[in-house]
Design a protein around this motif. Structure first.
Motif, mmCIF file in Angstrom:
data_model
loop_
_atom_site.group_PDB
_atom_site.id
_atom_site.type_symbol
_atom_site.label_atom_id
_atom_site.label_comp_id
_atom_site.label_asym_id
_atom_site.label_seq_id
_atom_site.Cartn_x
_atom_site.Cartn_y
_atom_site.Cartn_z
ATOM 1 N N CYS A 100 0.816 -1.218 0.000
ATOM 2 C CA CYS A 100 0.000 0.000 0.000
ATOM 3 C C CYS A 100 0.848 1.264 0.000
ATOM 4 N N PHE A 101 2.028 1.222 0.617
ATOM 5 C CA PHE A 101 2.845 2.427 0.708
ATOM 6 C C PHE A 101 3.952 2.451 -0.326
ATOM 7 N N ARG A 107 2.753 -0.972 -7.261
ATOM 8 C CA ARG A 107 1.719 -1.622 -6.458
ATOM 9 C C ARG A 107 1.048 -2.818 -7.137
ATOM 10 N N PRO A 108 0.528 -2.651 -8.373
ATOM 11 C CA PRO A 108 -0.185 -3.804 -8.968
ATOM 12 C C PRO A 108 0.696 -5.026 -9.113
ATOM 13 N N ILE A 109 1.948 -4.818 -9.521
ATOM 14 C CA ILE A 109 2.811 -5.976 -9.752
ATOM 15 C C ILE A 109 3.193 -6.644 -8.428
ATOM 16 N N MET A 110 3.415 -5.835 -7.379
ATOM 17 C CA MET A 110 3.728 -6.428 -6.066
ATOM 18 C C MET A 110 2.557 -7.257 -5.565
ATOM 19 N N LEU A 111 1.343 -6.682 -5.708
ATOM 20 C CA LEU A 111 0.156 -7.401 -5.246
ATOM 21 C C LEU A 111 -0.040 -8.685 -6.046
ATOM 22 N N ILE A 115 -0.358 -12.586 -4.690
ATOM 23 C CA ILE A 115 -1.593 -13.370 -4.689
ATOM 24 C C ILE A 115 -1.710 -14.364 -5.840
ATOM 25 N N LEU A 116 -0.748 -14.371 -6.736
ATOM 26 C CA LEU A 116 -0.832 -15.303 -7.863
ATOM 27 C C LEU A 116 -0.930 -16.774 -7.412
ATOM 28 N N PRO A 117 -0.156 -17.183 -6.388
ATOM 29 C CA PRO A 117 -0.246 -18.584 -5.972
ATOM 30 C C PRO A 117 -1.650 -18.989 -5.531
ATOM 31 N N PHE A 118 -2.479 -18.021 -5.159
ATOM 32 C CA PHE A 118 -3.858 -18.265 -4.781
ATOM 33 C C PHE A 118 -4.607 -19.009 -5.886
ATOM 34 N N TRP A 119 -4.213 -18.809 -7.119
ATOM 35 C CA TRP A 119 -4.908 -19.412 -8.246
ATOM 36 C C TRP A 119 -4.347 -20.775 -8.611
ATOM 37 N N ILE A 120 -3.258 -21.159 -7.967
ATOM 38 C CA ILE A 120 -2.698 -22.464 -8.288
ATOM 39 C C ILE A 120 -3.378 -23.518 -7.424
#
Lengths: 290, 280
Positions: A100-101, A107-111, A115-120
């Protein structure tokens, strides 16, 4: 918003497919499971039937499940999930804060990275953990290069907790991110300007204001952890079974469905208690939030 | 203030704190190393955990392994069919909730999100019992493919459509109903207004919700394990069976394919949902 009475036909057309589906494939099966949890296998001509049940005949399934061996499994699910949730929170909070800071273009790439592994697939993640931590896995090979090990890293509670953190960390990061993002920074600046230390600012301003997100994150992680059986099965082995494994076992191997039904309703009650606690805490924290 | 702050050293620049950066890097390693190693070893020559050389053989073997191929085609068929129905049901439910006031609306709304909060294993076994009691488990076994998968498809629709409803409802919240009135003032019928005004507005959320349903269905293991009868194996269930029998690089190859499919669908959904692309 229109009143449904003025457009009866439109309303019924729109609402019925979903409602019907929920009724047939959710409410009826769940009701049946509930009834079965108070039933026992029917005895016909002195023989225990494999297919017929005497409905609403007994509370034994709940009392049998309250026997110590199953209480142990439930208790293990409760505290393993609690530790995993806590570890997720401790890791996720600073990460969400950092995202957030961070400068807006990162920001988008860090997020996304977080969270990408969430989809695996859960199963694939767990298998990946299993294959690198097994005694001939990459981690032990690397340790072998410096003359250590091989260590037995699986089949213990730590492995289960690590697996749960691995799979559910994104569930904690997302709600924290969305709360911290909405946080008004001028509060933090005001606190710092008025001479509060970073720690004081965190505990008196940031943390209370983001508490709703923290609670949502805790629930999102804790509930699926409670019902897990894959992680404890693959990473923990039989000595680390939780209530989820017991339910699976009653249905797929032991073939005692009424008992399995009672076990899964115990898990459901635990889940609903967690949801109620969340609702109560969320209402109480609104005062701080406003 | 006596000393000049350089960019990135401000009191709120948490992202540049060394300990947070270290933690961030550490977590990324923790998250990606297992997956990276799984993908890397799918190209390994033999099945030991030691690197012996690069090959595509595992993919070729997995492709020619009939059981894996069958499970994968089952999974994709189930995912496509349940996506279509969940998108339709989810969109209809969202429209009903968005447009109408009706008695017990809050309760109904909470009830519709139940499949999202109830532990998967409970939903799985309740469906398993339901199917075997109604005879659907044994009844569909000998039906022609893909009809023998119908139990799994029904189960998947039941847990996917509430997710679609949530996504579509969120999008509808931003719809300006004056557009509808304008359309009707200009002489369009109710149906024309719906098809030409409301549906185009919903499209991004339909696509995003549909892709969400697709990945949920493709990835689901727990509910499928219980609601699938003998003979109708899906990809995750097949992988589970293989994992229980030991490590085999064909699992890695098959998993890598599944990861690629899911991530492609997800990234597509994210792109479509990005605010600048959806006409806000």
């Amino acid at each position: 918003m229109d009143d449904w009475k003025d457009f009866r036909r439109v309303f019924l057309t729109l609402a019925s497919p979903g409602s019907l589906w929920m009724l047939i494939f959710f409410i009826i099966p769940m009701t049946f499971l509930f009834v079965l949890s108070f039933s026992s296998k029917a005895i016909i001509n002195g023989e225990t039937s494999t297919t017929a049940y005497a409905y609403f005949s007994t509370f034994d399934n709940y009392f049998a499940s309250a026997g110590t061996s199953y209480l142990v499994l439930l208790w293990r699910a409760i505290w393993t999930s609690a530790i995993a949730t806590f570890v997720c929170l401790v890791l996720a909070y600073p990460l969400a804060l950092a995202v957030c800071f961070a400068p807006p273009r990162w920001r988008p790439i860090m997020l996304l990275l977080l969270i990408l592994p969430f989809w695996i697939n859960l199963l694939i993640c767990t298998y990946a953990m299993y294959s690198i931590f097994r005694s001939t896995g990459v981690v032990n090979q690397a340790l072998g290069l410096v003359g250590l090990g091989p260590y037995e890293m699986l089949n213990n509670t730590t492995a289960v907790i690590m697996g749960l953190v691995y799979v559910y960390l994104p569930f904690m990061i997302l709600p924290l991110y969305s709360t911290i993002e909405k946080l008004d920074r001028s509060f933090l600046e005001a606190s710092l300007d008025l001479g509060a230390s970073q720690a004081r600012t965190f505990w008196s301003v940031t943390w209370p204001l983001t508490l709703p997100g923290v609670i949502t994150g805790i629930i999102l992680v804790y509930i699926p952890c409670l019902g897990t059986f894959l992680t404890s099965d693959i990473l923990g082995g039989p000595n680390n079974w939780t209530i989820g494994n017991a339910i699976q076992n009653q249905f797929l191997e032991a073939n005692n469905w009424p008992f399995g039904a009672a076990l899964s309703f115990i898990l459901m009650y635990a889940t609903f208690i967690a949801l109620i606690i969340r609702a109560v805490v969320a209402r109480r924290s609104k005062g701080v939030d406003a | 203030m006596s000393k000049q702050l350089k960019p990135g050293q401000g009191p709120l620049d948490y992202a540049r704190r060394p300990w947070i950066m270290t933690l961030f890097a550490g977590v990324l390693v923790f998250l990606y190393a297992p997956i990276a190693s799984l993908i890397a070893f799918s190209f390994n020559v033999d099945k030991s955990g030691v690197w012996h050389g690069f090959t595509f053989m595992n993919y070729v073997k997995a492709w020619h392994n009939e059981a894996i191929f069958y499970a994968l085609s089952n999974s994709i068929t189930i995912a496509i069919l349940s996506t279509i129905f969940s998108t339709i049901f989810g969109a209809m439910t969202a429209l009903a909730l968005w447009r109408f006031k009706f008695p017990f609306k809050n309760a109904y709304e909470g009830f519709m999100t139940l499949p999202i909060v109830v532990p998967e294993i409970c939903m799985g076994i309740s469906l398993a019992m339901f199917f075997s009691y109604t005879g659907m488990m044994a009844g569909v076994r000998d039906w022609l493919w893909p009809f023998n998968l119908i139990n799994i498809i029904f189960a998947h629709i039941a847990f996917c459509f509430p997710f679609v409803a949530v996504v579509v409802r969120a999008r509808l919240q931003g719809f300006n109903r004056q557009l509808e009135e304008a359309s009707k003032d200009l002489g369009a019928t109710e149906t024309q207004t719906f098809m030409n005004v409301l549906v185009p507005f919903m499209v991004p959320s339909l696509v995003a919700g549909g892709l969400l349903a697709f990945t949920l269905s493709l990835d689901d293991f727990v509910i499928t394990l219980f609601s699938s009868g003998p003979g109708s194996v899906t990809f995750p269930v097949k992988i589970y069976g293989m994992v229980k029998r030991g490590v085999d690089m064909q699992i890695n190859a098959a998993s890598t394919i599944l990861i690629v499919i899911t991530l492609a669908a997800t990234l597509l959904a994210m792109k479509l949902q990005a605010p600048n692309k959806s006409g806000h």
